[in-house]
Motif scaffolding. Structure first.
Motif, PDB file in Angstrom:
ATOM      1  N   GLU A  57      80.821  53.694  59.464  1.00 33.46           N
ATOM      2  CA  GLU A  57      80.821  54.590  58.302  1.00 33.46           C
ATOM      3  C   GLU A  57      80.896  53.796  57.002  1.00 33.46           C
ATOM      4  O   GLU A  57      80.124  54.031  56.065  1.00 33.46           O
ATOM      5  N   ASP A  58      81.820  52.837  56.945  1.00 33.87           N
ATOM      6  CA  ASP A  58      81.931  52.015  55.738  1.00 33.87           C
ATOM      7  C   ASP A  58      80.713  51.117  55.557  1.00 33.87           C
ATOM      8  O   ASP A  58      80.231  50.921  54.440  1.00 33.87           O
ATOM      9  N   LEU A  59      80.209  50.573  56.644  1.00 29.65           N
ATOM     10  CA  LEU A  59      79.074  49.652  56.559  1.00 29.65           C
ATOM     11  C   LEU A  59      77.809  50.353  56.075  1.00 29.65           C
ATOM     12  O   LEU A  59      77.058  49.814  55.267  1.00 29.65           O
ATOM     13  N   PHE A  60      77.578  51.560  56.562  1.00 26.47           N
ATOM     14  CA  PHE A  60      76.345  52.267  56.222  1.00 26.47           C
ATOM     15  C   PHE A  60      76.427  53.029  54.905  1.00 26.47           C
ATOM     16  O   PHE A  60      75.420  53.185  54.216  1.00 26.47           O
ATOM     17  N   PHE A  61      77.610  53.508  54.540  1.00 24.93           N
ATOM     18  CA  PHE A  61      77.682  54.415  53.397  1.00 24.93           C
ATOM     19  C   PHE A  61      78.391  53.867  52.170  1.00 24.93           C
ATOM     20  O   PHE A  61      78.186  54.370  51.071  1.00 24.93           O
ATOM     21  N   PHE A  62      79.232  52.856  52.306  1.00 22.03           N
ATOM     22  CA  PHE A  62      80.030  52.431  51.161  1.00 22.03           C
ATOM     23  C   PHE A  62      79.818  50.979  50.749  1.00 22.03           C
ATOM     24  O   PHE A  62      79.866  50.649  49.575  1.00 22.03           O
ATOM     25  N   SER A  63      79.600  50.108  51.717  1.00 22.78           N
ATOM     26  CA  SER A  63      79.574  48.678  51.395  1.00 22.78           C
ATOM     27  C   SER A  63      78.245  48.198  50.842  1.00 22.78           C
ATOM     28  O   SER A  63      78.191  47.265  50.048  1.00 22.78           O
ATOM     29  N   GLY A  64      77.137  48.819  51.273  1.00 24.95           N
ATOM     30  CA  GLY A  64      75.812  48.331  50.881  1.00 24.95           C
ATOM     31  C   GLY A  64      75.403  47.069  51.611  1.00 24.95           C
ATOM     32  O   GLY A  64      74.336  46.504  51.333  1.00 24.95           O
ATOM     33  N   LEU A  65      76.197  46.623  52.570  1.00 27.25           N
ATOM     34  CA  LEU A  65      75.922  45.364  53.256  1.00 27.25           C
ATOM     35  C   LEU A  65      74.713  45.443  54.172  1.00 27.25           C
ATOM     36  O   LEU A  65      74.147  44.418  54.541  1.00 27.25           O
TER      37      LEU A  65
END
Length: 388
Positions: free
Chosen positions: A156-164
């Motif tokens: 969730e964080d990788l796909f939606f918040f981090s932009g990584l």
């Protein structure tokens, strides 16, 4: 441990040497640079060959393919246990490979991630503006995930918040990405690539420092070819990203209401941005086609705007873009195609509200916009309701 750096290049004799220097100056020395040189009309070929002659760690392949197929060929030829990428007009920090190697040695991860800085620069690579997304608000400390479940739980964080995962500028274990190819029909093939890679990633590490500088050149030709360009397939590409991301989360039973909300919000933000591309100089389709395509696209996605209570925002954006396109077209009202006549006349009338006042507006024209056959999303309905 050998790290392969793959660098596609074409017609970039002025900036390309700076990118090569970034690799030559790396603190970590166990690397190979694979230069994928396209058919160039300048001295890029001679420069590439001279680098290969002067350093045995540099290999050059002369291929005249689009950037992503060049990368595919580069991956095939890479000898490193890990691979990464450097655009020929960007820069890599001198300690980037050393830091990556340190994390890989300590944790043996499948994927090493780090923030990518985005900078507007002049032709000499002097920074004009730092446009780096605020990733450190989300990830301000190192992160190491050493099992598949931990990685999935962090999607969730990788796909939606981090932009990584918005680009391919990461360090990948070659065994993990073997058999996965970059597509050649979309400019955002890197995001689709990561969608295929992530199910195979069972461990990863993140380092909270910008190690890569993505450079957007101002008033300079042939740099960052995808920046500021219109691609007719853009909406289809983003649609595919949306559905494939949703399917990926669903396949691991991670498609919670929150994930669906975040994905809708991401698609909405993308659509708002995509509408602007119809104003780009290289968008050479006719004014009528632009308006028809815009109306078709927003109708396809209107439901997610309604679900997220952002339909009025969509209306305002569509109206503003269509009005600007009309002004840029320099057409008189009588020259407007019958297919979009009611749409444009209604939008012009909406823009007259500020000068005429609500009482002086011809509501019939705005009603005509809302009910126009080629406006199936009924753009303008909110403004019409306010006037009635």
């Amino acid at each position: 441990m050998l790290i392969s750096v793959i660098m596609p290049v074409k017609n970039n004799e002025k900036i390309f040497p700076h990118a090569v220097s970034c690799i030559l100056n790396q603190q970590y020395t166990d690397w190979e640079l694979i230069i994928m040189k396209g058919c160039s009309s300048d001295r890029t070929r001679e420069l590439a060959d001279s680098y290969a002659e002067s350093d045995e760690r540099i290999r050059v392949f002369h291929v005249d393919e689009w950037i992503y197929e060049s990368i595919n060929i580069g991956i095939y030829h890479a000898k490193g246990e890990y691979i990464t990428f450097l655009n020929s007009d960007d820069k890599l920090a001198e300690d980037a490979l050393a830091i990556a190697a340190d994390y890989i040695d300590r944790y043996g991860v499948d994927l090493f991630l780090f923030p990518v800085g985005v900078y507007r620069v002049d032709s000499q690579q002097n920074i004009i503006e730092d446009c780096t997304p605020p990733i450190f608000n989300v990830l301000d400390k190192e992160l190491v995930l050493q099992d598949a479940k931990s990685v999935r739980d962090y999607w969730e964080d990788l796909f939606f918040f981090s932009g990584l995962l918005q680009n391919q500028l990461n360090v990948y274990k070659k065994k993990v990405v073997e058999g996965i190819r970059f597509r050649n029909d979309y400019v955002n093939a890197d995001q689709l690539y990561n969608l295929e890679v992530m199910p195979k990633v069972n461990s990863l590490a993140y380092y909270p420092k910008v190690l890569y500088q993505f450079l957007e050149y101002q008033k300079t030709d042939n740099m960052n070819a995808s920046v500021g360009k219109f691609y007719e397939y853009h909406f289809d590409m983003c649609n595919e990203l949306y559905y494939r991301t949703l399917n990926l989360f669903a396949s691991y039973n991670l498609d919670s209401d929150r994930v669906k909300h975040l994905l809708r919000e991401k698609r909405i933000t993308s659509i708002i941005s995509e509408l602007e591309t119809y104003k780009f100089e290289n968008c050479d389709i006719s004014f009528t086609e632009k308006i028809l395509k815009i109306m078709q696209h927003v109708n396809y996605w209107k439901d997610i705007f309604i679900i997220e209570n952002r339909f009025e925002e969509l209306e305002n954006k569509v109206i503003a873009v269509c009005y600007e396109l009309y002004m840029l077209s320099r057409l008189e009202e009588e020259q407007i195609s019958s297919e979009i006549y009611e749409i444009i006349v209604g939008i012009i009338e909406i823009f007259s509200i500020s000068s005429k006042g609500p009482q002086g507006v011809d509501i019939k024209k705005i009603y005509g916009l809302v009910k126009a056959y080629n406006n199936p999303a009924h753009i303008g309905i909110s403004i019409l309701n306010e006037l009635l």
